[in-house]
Scaffold this motif. Structure first.
Motif, short mmCIF file in Angstrom:
data_model
loop_
_atom_site.label_atom_id
_atom_site.label_comp_id
_atom_site.label_asym_id
_atom_site.label_seq_id
_atom_site.Cartn_x
_atom_site.Cartn_y
_atom_site.Cartn_z
N HIS A 14 0.82 -1.22 0.00
CA HIS A 14 0.00 0.00 0.00
C HIS A 14 0.85 1.27 0.00
O HIS A 14 0.32 2.37 0.07
CB HIS A 14 -0.93 0.02 1.22
N SER A 15 2.17 1.12 -0.09
CA SER A 15 3.05 2.28 0.00
C SER A 15 3.17 3.01 -1.34
O SER A 15 3.00 2.43 -2.42
CB SER A 15 4.45 1.86 0.47
N THR A 23 8.16 8.00 -3.71
CA THR A 23 9.38 7.27 -3.38
C THR A 23 9.45 6.83 -1.93
O THR A 23 10.41 6.19 -1.53
CB THR A 23 10.62 8.13 -3.69
N LEU A 24 8.42 7.16 -1.14
CA LEU A 24 8.47 6.89 0.29
C LEU A 24 7.61 5.70 0.70
O LEU A 24 6.63 5.35 0.04
CB LEU A 24 8.00 8.14 1.06
N GLU A 25 8.01 5.10 1.82
CA GLU A 25 7.26 3.99 2.41
C GLU A 25 6.17 4.55 3.32
O GLU A 25 6.19 4.35 4.54
CB GLU A 25 8.21 3.06 3.18
N VAL A 26 5.23 5.28 2.75
CA VAL A 26 4.06 5.83 3.45
C VAL A 26 2.82 5.42 2.67
O VAL A 26 2.91 5.00 1.50
CB VAL A 26 4.13 7.37 3.58
N LEU A 27 1.66 5.56 3.29
CA LEU A 27 0.42 5.19 2.61
C LEU A 27 0.26 6.01 1.34
O LEU A 27 0.28 7.24 1.36
CB LEU A 27 -0.78 5.42 3.53
N SER A 67 0.60 8.84 6.61
CA SER A 67 0.48 7.80 7.64
C SER A 67 1.46 6.68 7.33
O SER A 67 1.81 6.43 6.18
CB SER A 67 -0.96 7.29 7.74
N LYS A 68 1.89 6.02 8.40
CA LYS A 68 2.91 4.98 8.30
C LYS A 68 2.32 3.68 7.78
O LYS A 68 1.17 3.34 8.08
CB LYS A 68 3.52 4.70 9.67
N PHE A 94 -9.21 7.86 8.72
CA PHE A 94 -8.53 8.15 9.99
C PHE A 94 -7.41 7.14 10.22
O PHE A 94 -7.56 5.96 9.93
CB PHE A 94 -9.52 8.04 11.16
N ALA A 95 -6.30 7.62 10.77
CA ALA A 95 -5.22 6.77 11.27
C ALA A 95 -5.03 7.17 12.73
O ALA A 95 -4.84 8.35 13.03
CB ALA A 95 -3.94 6.99 10.47
N LYS A 96 -5.12 6.21 13.61
CA LYS A 96 -5.01 6.48 15.06
C LYS A 96 -5.97 7.60 15.47
O LYS A 96 -5.59 8.52 16.18
CB LYS A 96 -3.58 6.83 15.43
N ASN A 97 -7.20 7.53 15.00
CA ASN A 97 -8.26 8.50 15.31
C ASN A 97 -7.98 9.92 14.83
O ASN A 97 -8.66 10.86 15.24
CB ASN A 97 -8.57 8.52 16.82
N GLU A 98 -7.00 10.09 13.95
CA GLU A 98 -6.68 11.40 13.40
C GLU A 98 -7.10 11.44 11.93
O GLU A 98 -6.78 10.53 11.16
CB GLU A 98 -5.19 11.68 13.52
#
Length: 121
Positions: A14-15, A23-27, A67-68, A94-98
């Motif tokens: 999903h990155s 290029t990043l390992e983020v969502l 998000s990670k 939302f990720a971690k309620n954010e």
């Protein structure tokens, strides 16, 4: 107000790096769009009669915060307007309620066989 909620666990597939949208390992935004479309499609499909389905026809998204990978993403349908064969959704992620994203998404109800047959012509 929440109409329905669905949770997705993110993995390296999903990155942004894996999907080629960065290029990043983020969502990745494309993965987030997939989560939102899946939530809307699953919700509508439960209400449709046999032989009917829905297809996505429009998506406008604001990806507000990174998000990670490894985090759970909660997709919430906050509003739904139905007109004839058209469904207009308002969604939040939302990720971690954010809050990390907001979107407007349109799906159209179709007859599955008729739709597939039209692709043969």
């Amino acid at each position: 107000m929440s109409i329905t909620r669905q949770t997705f666990h993110t993995t390296p597939k999903h990155s942004a790096k894996f999907l080629g949208s960065g290029t990043l390992e983020v969502l990745a935004t494309p993965a987030l769009v997939t989560f939102m479309e899946n939530t809307a499609s699953t919700f509508i499909q439960k209400q449709l009669e046999e032989g009917k389905t829905s297809v996505g026809s429009e998506m406008a998204i604001q990806h507000l915060k990174a998000s990670k990978i490894g985090e759970d993403i909660d997709i919430v349908i906050t509003a739904l307007k139905e007109e004839s064969h058209r469904y207009d959704f308002r969604l939040e992620a939302f990720a971690k309620n954010e809050l990390i994203a907001k979107a407007c998404h349109t799906r159209v109800r179709i007859d599955t066989q008729r739709f597939l047959k039209s692709l043969e012509q």
